[in-house]
Scaffold this motif. Sequence first.
Motif, PDB file in Angstrom:
ATOM      1  N   ASP A 148       0.920  -1.293   0.262  1.00 58.96           N
ATOM      2  CA  ASP A 148      -0.006   0.069   0.068  1.00 58.96           C
ATOM      3  C   ASP A 148       0.812   1.092   0.001  1.00 58.96           C
ATOM      4  O   ASP A 148       1.915   1.081   0.480  1.00 58.96           O
ATOM      5  N   ASN A 149       0.227   2.479  -0.576  1.00 59.30           N
ATOM      6  CA  ASN A 149       1.211   3.539  -0.435  1.00 59.30           C
ATOM      7  C   ASN A 149       0.522   4.495   0.375  1.00 59.30           C
ATOM      8  O   ASN A 149      -0.621   4.473   0.741  1.00 59.30           O
ATOM      9  N   LEU A 150       1.547   5.001   1.360  1.00 58.25           N
ATOM     10  CA  LEU A 150       1.080   5.942   2.529  1.00 58.25           C
ATOM     11  C   LEU A 150       1.083   7.234   1.731  1.00 58.25           C
ATOM     12  O   LEU A 150       2.006   7.738   1.130  1.00 58.25           O
ATOM     13  N   LYS A 151       0.070   7.948   1.861  1.00 57.64           N
ATOM     14  CA  LYS A 151      -0.100   9.529   1.315  1.00 57.64           C
ATOM     15  C   LYS A 151      -0.202  10.381   2.322  1.00 57.64           C
ATOM     16  O   LYS A 151      -1.007  10.343   3.254  1.00 57.64           O
ATOM     17  N   LEU A 152       0.562  11.214   2.538  1.00 58.25           N
ATOM     18  CA  LEU A 152       0.846  12.380   3.502  1.00 58.25           C
ATOM     19  C   LEU A 152       0.936  13.756   2.509  1.00 58.25           C
ATOM     20  O   LEU A 152       1.960  13.961   1.908  1.00 58.25           O
ATOM     21  N   ASP A 153      -0.229  14.217   2.526  1.00 55.34           N
ATOM     22  CA  ASP A 153      -0.289  15.622   1.730  1.00 55.34           C
ATOM     23  C   ASP A 153      -0.169  16.825   2.678  1.00 55.34           C
ATOM     24  O   ASP A 153      -0.799  16.713   3.675  1.00 55.34           O
ATOM     25  N   TYR A 154       0.902  17.675   2.373  1.00 58.61           N
ATOM     26  CA  TYR A 154       1.212  19.058   3.281  1.00 58.61           C
ATOM     27  C   TYR A 154       1.310  20.478   2.356  1.00 58.61           C
ATOM     28  O   TYR A 154       1.362  20.319   1.260  1.00 58.61           O
ATOM     29  N   VAL A 155       0.846  21.265   3.340  1.00 58.46           N
ATOM     30  CA  VAL A 155       0.998  22.629   2.780  1.00 58.46           C
ATOM     31  C   VAL A 155       2.369  22.919   3.403  1.00 58.46           C
ATOM     32  O   VAL A 155       2.520  23.015   4.618  1.00 58.46           O
ATOM     33  N   ASN A 156       3.501  23.126   2.827  1.00 59.25           N
ATOM     34  CA  ASN A 156       4.781  23.361   3.038  1.00 59.25           C
ATOM     35  C   ASN A 156       5.124  25.005   3.059  1.00 59.25           C
ATOM     36  O   ASN A 156       4.771  25.554   2.044  1.00 59.25           O
ATOM     37  N   LEU A 157       5.816  25.525   4.298  1.00 55.72           N
ATOM     38  CA  LEU A 157       6.125  26.889   4.101  1.00 55.72           C
ATOM     39  C   LEU A 157       7.753  26.880   4.397  1.00 55.72           C
ATOM     40  O   LEU A 157       8.368  27.162   5.437  1.00 55.72           O
TER      41      LEU A 157
END
Length: 184
Positions: free
Chosen positions: A88-97
């Motif tokens: 399975d793929n672990l998906k972690l979506d971020y808004v990065n600054l």
Amino acid sequence: MKKLVCIFTLVLTVYQMNGQEFSFGAKAGINIANVGGYNYGGLGSLGSKVSFHLGAVAEVPISDKMAVQPELLYSSQGSNWSFGTNGDNLKLDYVNLPVLAKYYFIEGLSAEAGPLVGFLVSTNADDDLFKSLDLAFAIGASYKLNENIFFSLRYNKGISNINTDDVGGSSQNNVVQISAGYAF
């Protein structure tokens, strides 16, 4: 939101004090991401996940050779995970600054480094497994082809544990980013 307003207020203040040309643009590119650390030992293998990032970038000159580069990026991260025959793929979506210091070695070629704060906006795992805040250190290089087009290569090394206390162990995001952008 308050943090974002403070960052851009700081950038504009430095720009006004400096009186030099401020540039703003957009960038997008490929992420090669994985999750490293001690939490997943013996549970299979974590491989690299290829995904993307996109967002806005600004550059505020401080001198002829130095600049500050704040960015606001949407970054799809995570890892490829295989456990036995199931994967399975672990998906972690971020808004990065990221806020980077840039040093120009020669015209167009610069090195950049600085802190990065990421805010987790979505995941395909249980929400209680990952912290909403990620801290990293970014280091890389950029090349301006001309006044508008630029390319960059960057490594973001996670320095904070992204796992919650419910998970135990310690894991960090590690991301290589290859980007192209356009400055206005």
